[in-house]
Design an enzyme around this catalytic site. Structure first.
Site, PDB file in Angstrom:
ATOM      1  N   ASP A  97       0.665  -4.849   1.470  1.00 60.47           N
ATOM      2  CA  ASP A  97       0.824  -6.037   2.311  1.00 60.47           C
ATOM      3  C   ASP A  97       0.801  -7.341   1.523  1.00 60.47           C
ATOM      4  O   ASP A  97       1.215  -8.370   2.034  1.00 60.47           O
ATOM      5  CB  ASP A  97      -0.200  -6.063   3.452  1.00 60.47           C
ATOM      6  CG  ASP A  97      -1.646  -6.142   2.978  1.00 60.47           C
ATOM      7  OD1 ASP A  97      -1.899  -6.077   1.761  1.00 60.47           O
ATOM      8  OD2 ASP A  97      -2.532  -6.258   3.853  1.00 60.47           O
ATOM      9  N   ASP A 129      -2.171  -1.252  -0.447  1.00 58.78           N
ATOM     10  CA  ASP A 129      -1.680  -0.906   0.889  1.00 58.78           C
ATOM     11  C   ASP A 129      -0.375  -1.615   1.233  1.00 58.78           C
ATOM     12  O   ASP A 129       0.099  -1.523   2.370  1.00 58.78           O
ATOM     13  CB  ASP A 129      -2.739  -1.184   1.958  1.00 58.78           C
ATOM     14  CG  ASP A 129      -3.020  -2.663   2.146  1.00 58.78           C
ATOM     15  OD1 ASP A 129      -3.095  -3.370   1.133  1.00 58.78           O
ATOM     16  OD2 ASP A 129      -3.189  -3.103   3.304  1.00 58.78           O
ATOM     17  N   ASP A 145      -0.019  -4.866  -3.876  1.00 60.25           N
ATOM     18  CA  ASP A 145      -1.360  -4.286  -3.811  1.00 60.25           C
ATOM     19  C   ASP A 145      -1.341  -2.886  -3.189  1.00 60.25           C
ATOM     20  O   ASP A 145      -0.296  -2.430  -2.710  1.00 60.25           O
ATOM     21  CB  ASP A 145      -2.319  -5.225  -3.078  1.00 60.25           C
ATOM     22  CG  ASP A 145      -2.068  -5.297  -1.589  1.00 60.25           C
ATOM     23  OD1 ASP A 145      -0.995  -4.850  -1.126  1.00 60.25           O
ATOM     24  OD2 ASP A 145      -2.937  -5.810  -0.856  1.00 60.25           O
ATOM     25  N   SER A 163      -7.368  -2.651   1.011  1.00 63.28           N
ATOM     26  CA  SER A 163      -6.455  -3.645   0.459  1.00 63.28           C
ATOM     27  C   SER A 163      -6.547  -3.676  -1.070  1.00 63.28           C
ATOM     28  O   SER A 163      -6.338  -2.667  -1.728  1.00 63.28           O
ATOM     29  CB  SER A 163      -6.746  -5.013   1.076  1.00 63.28           C
ATOM     30  OG  SER A 163      -5.768  -5.954   0.700  1.00 63.28           O
TER      31      SER A 163
END
Length: 572
Positions: free
Chosen positions: A303, A301, A299, A146
């Protein structure tokens, strides 16, 4: 076995990959880091695992990935041949070793006779969630940490509904992982490469088409003069965001070119976390150059999404709670105007998310529901109510910058969120209003809801013990007041009990057990204590409300200071 014995075991392992062998040599010179790398096995928890990249049992490396996937494979095999044939979708973000860890995951699954769908390039976490559902796969895995610093990577596991595993399924997987044994001794079986299926642009196209359904007013894009600056912060979302905004017709989108390509070192940012103002440094420069109305950062990834809005004093970074409130207001207003607001519509948020969204939802005729921290609990509710038809999903969000507009994905989806944010900003600009002005109009209507978060990092063995001691002390010592404001009630999600200061009978909490305590104060304020599930941190969440911004700000600072001072007694 001591950490030094484990180090020696790894150092003498003849087949250890060269990259991890080199890392071990660095640990010889740093006993503290050696201990941290070997004092435990990297924990595989309810959401998977996350840790620093490197050699060691407490690190993300080829061997800990193989062990985790071996346990996952045993879980799938126990579910039968149909589960094995349906297989696992694997995606990865831009972090270091993400492609290698994804390939190791695919190889381990295939060597166990399980089909593995593998993306060949970085893709976002929400696209992974969507892909599991689209391909009717049995599970999904995404390699990501993340918004953590560059030295981290992780491994998140998804169920067939596209949400992170529910607690019971996660516990079953954890048991298999723990039974997998010594990571170094797990032998790779004969690999059937025919079981590894490379995913192509067909899935990308299907996801893009679903994203287009997020629009409430598709005609807004072609007519809008809204100026936007976007950055994926060297993550996986850049290509997808650029494509969707172009295809729906927005013409004034400016991309931070230095940050558009995936890069695991995140070279132009101090932290790839859109919750932090420093992540917007380049975007603000671009914004000033082109006079942008809003700045958006996502961010690594894909999400979580951060939003900054132009004001007379410069760009103002909104909190996750504020962006969530704006999206609820816009989406529900549009649904009402089109006559599409369902009678049983429901908004979902976590227990540490502001009540601001709840009162906005109720104002528009929707109900709301709180779940434990973690978007998988929202995904679980979506599945539950799809089956029972009791409620219709309208929106789900958490204060940590994660939002879901449409349930074709079952995790927070920054790509959906970008599209919704841009549309909302364009709509309100047509009305002569910025998103900050909208926010203040909502405060005037509902009261000034303000929130705060303090994270205290406590690394290593001593840090973990310190955090554990803090929660134990809070359970042993009932908190009577915070900043002179009396505690009205306390919710302990580990004991599943709600207790009252006035002596009323205890009530049972219906949410799953979690090591979290939340205090409700007599003036409507609240404080929540929660250890991070992914980082060595203890987190204190705060929420206040009053009739004025000044009063709320003063109250928030007083409560934050008083509570943190009290907690430091237990952490020292």
């Amino acid at each position: 076995m001591s950490y030094k014995q484990l180090f020696d075991q790894w150092n003498s392992f003849s087949n250890l990959e060269a990259i991890w062998k080199e890392d071990l040599q660095l640990l010889i010179k740093d006993d503290k880091r050696m201990e941290d790398a070997f004092y435990r096995d990297l924990e595989f928890g309810t959401g998977g695992m996350r840790g620093e990249i490197g050699a060691g049992t407490n690190r993300m490396n080829t061997y800990t990935i193989r062990k985790a996937t071996t346990g996952l494979a045993e879980y799938i095999k126990a579910a039968g041949s149909e589960a094995m044939n349906r297989g696992v979708v694997i995606a990865y973000d831009s972090r270091r070793y993400s492609p290698e860890f994804a390939q190791e995951t695919a190889n381990t699954l295939a060597s166990n006779g399980i089909k593995a769908y593998l993306y060949s390039e970085p893709r976002t976490t929400p696209q992974l969630s969507y892909s599991v559902r689209k391909l009717q796969a049995f599970m999904g895995v995404v390699i990501t940490a993340s918004h953590n610093p560059p030295e981290y990577n992780g491994y998140k596991v998804y169920g067939e509904d596209g949400a992170q595993l529910n607690l019971s399924d996660a516990d079953a997987v954890i048991a298999y992982v723990n039974e997998a044994g010594d990571a170094l001794q797990i032998k790779q079986k004969s690999l059937n490469e025919n079981l590894i299926v490379r995913l192509d642009e067909d899935i990308d196209n299907a996801y893009i088409n679903e994203l287009k359904t997020v629009q409430e007013n598709p005609t807004i894009a072609n007519n809008s003069n809204l100026k936007v600056v976007f950055t994926p912060l060297h993550g996986a979302s850049g290509k997808t965001v650029k494509r969707i905004l172009n295809e729906v017709g927005y013409r004034h989108i400016h991309y931070v070119k230095e940050q558009m390509e995936p890069h695991g070192d995140f070279p132009t940012v101090k932290s790839p976390n859109p919750e932090e103002e420093s992540a917007f440094e380049y975007a603000i420069q671009y914004g000033n150059e082109v006079d942008a109305d809003i700045l958006i950062a996502v961010d690594p990834d894909g999400d979580r999404v951060g939003l900054a809005v132009k004001t007379s004093e410069g760009y103002k970074l909104l909190t996750g709670n504020q962006t969530g409130a704006i999206l609820i207001e816009y989406l529900l207003t549009q649904r009402k105007e089109k006559g599409e607001m369902p009678a049983n519509g429901r908004v979902f948020k976590t227990i540490v998310t502001s009540d601001f969204g709840r009162v906005i939802a109720e104002y528009h005729g929707a109900s709301s529901e709180d779940v434990l921290t973690g978007f998988k609990f929202i995904g679980e509710k979506i599945k539950q109510y799809e089956e029972t038809k009791q409620f219709e999903f309208l929106f789900g969000y958490e204060e940590s910058y994660g939002y879901l507009v449409k349930s074709f994905a079952r995790d927070k989806d920054a790509i959906q969120s970008v599209l919704a944010i841009v549309e909302a900003a364009a709509y309100y600009k047509e009305q002569g209003m910025t998103l900050v002005e909208l926010l203040h109009a909502l405060y005037d209507r509902h009261g000034y809801y303000l929130e705060g978060l303090i994270s205290v990092t406590k690394k290593g063995v001593t840090g973990a013990n310190s955090i554990r001691n803090l929660l134990e002390q809070l359970r042993l010592n009932t908190l009577a007041e915070v900043a002179g404001i009396a505690v009205l009630s306390q919710e302990d999600y580990l004991t599943s009990l709600r207790t009252f200061a006035d002596g009323r009978e205890e009530e049972q909490l219906l949410l799953p057990k979690s090591n979290v305590i939340k205090y409700f104060l007599t003036d409507g304020s609240w404080v929540c204590v929660r250890p991070s599930g992914t980082e060595p941190k203890i987190k204190y969440y705060f929420g206040v409300t009053s009739a004025s911004e000044t009063e709320s700000m003063e109250k928030l600072e007083a409560i934050k200071h008083a509570f943190t001072t009290e907690m430091n007694k237990f952490l020292n």
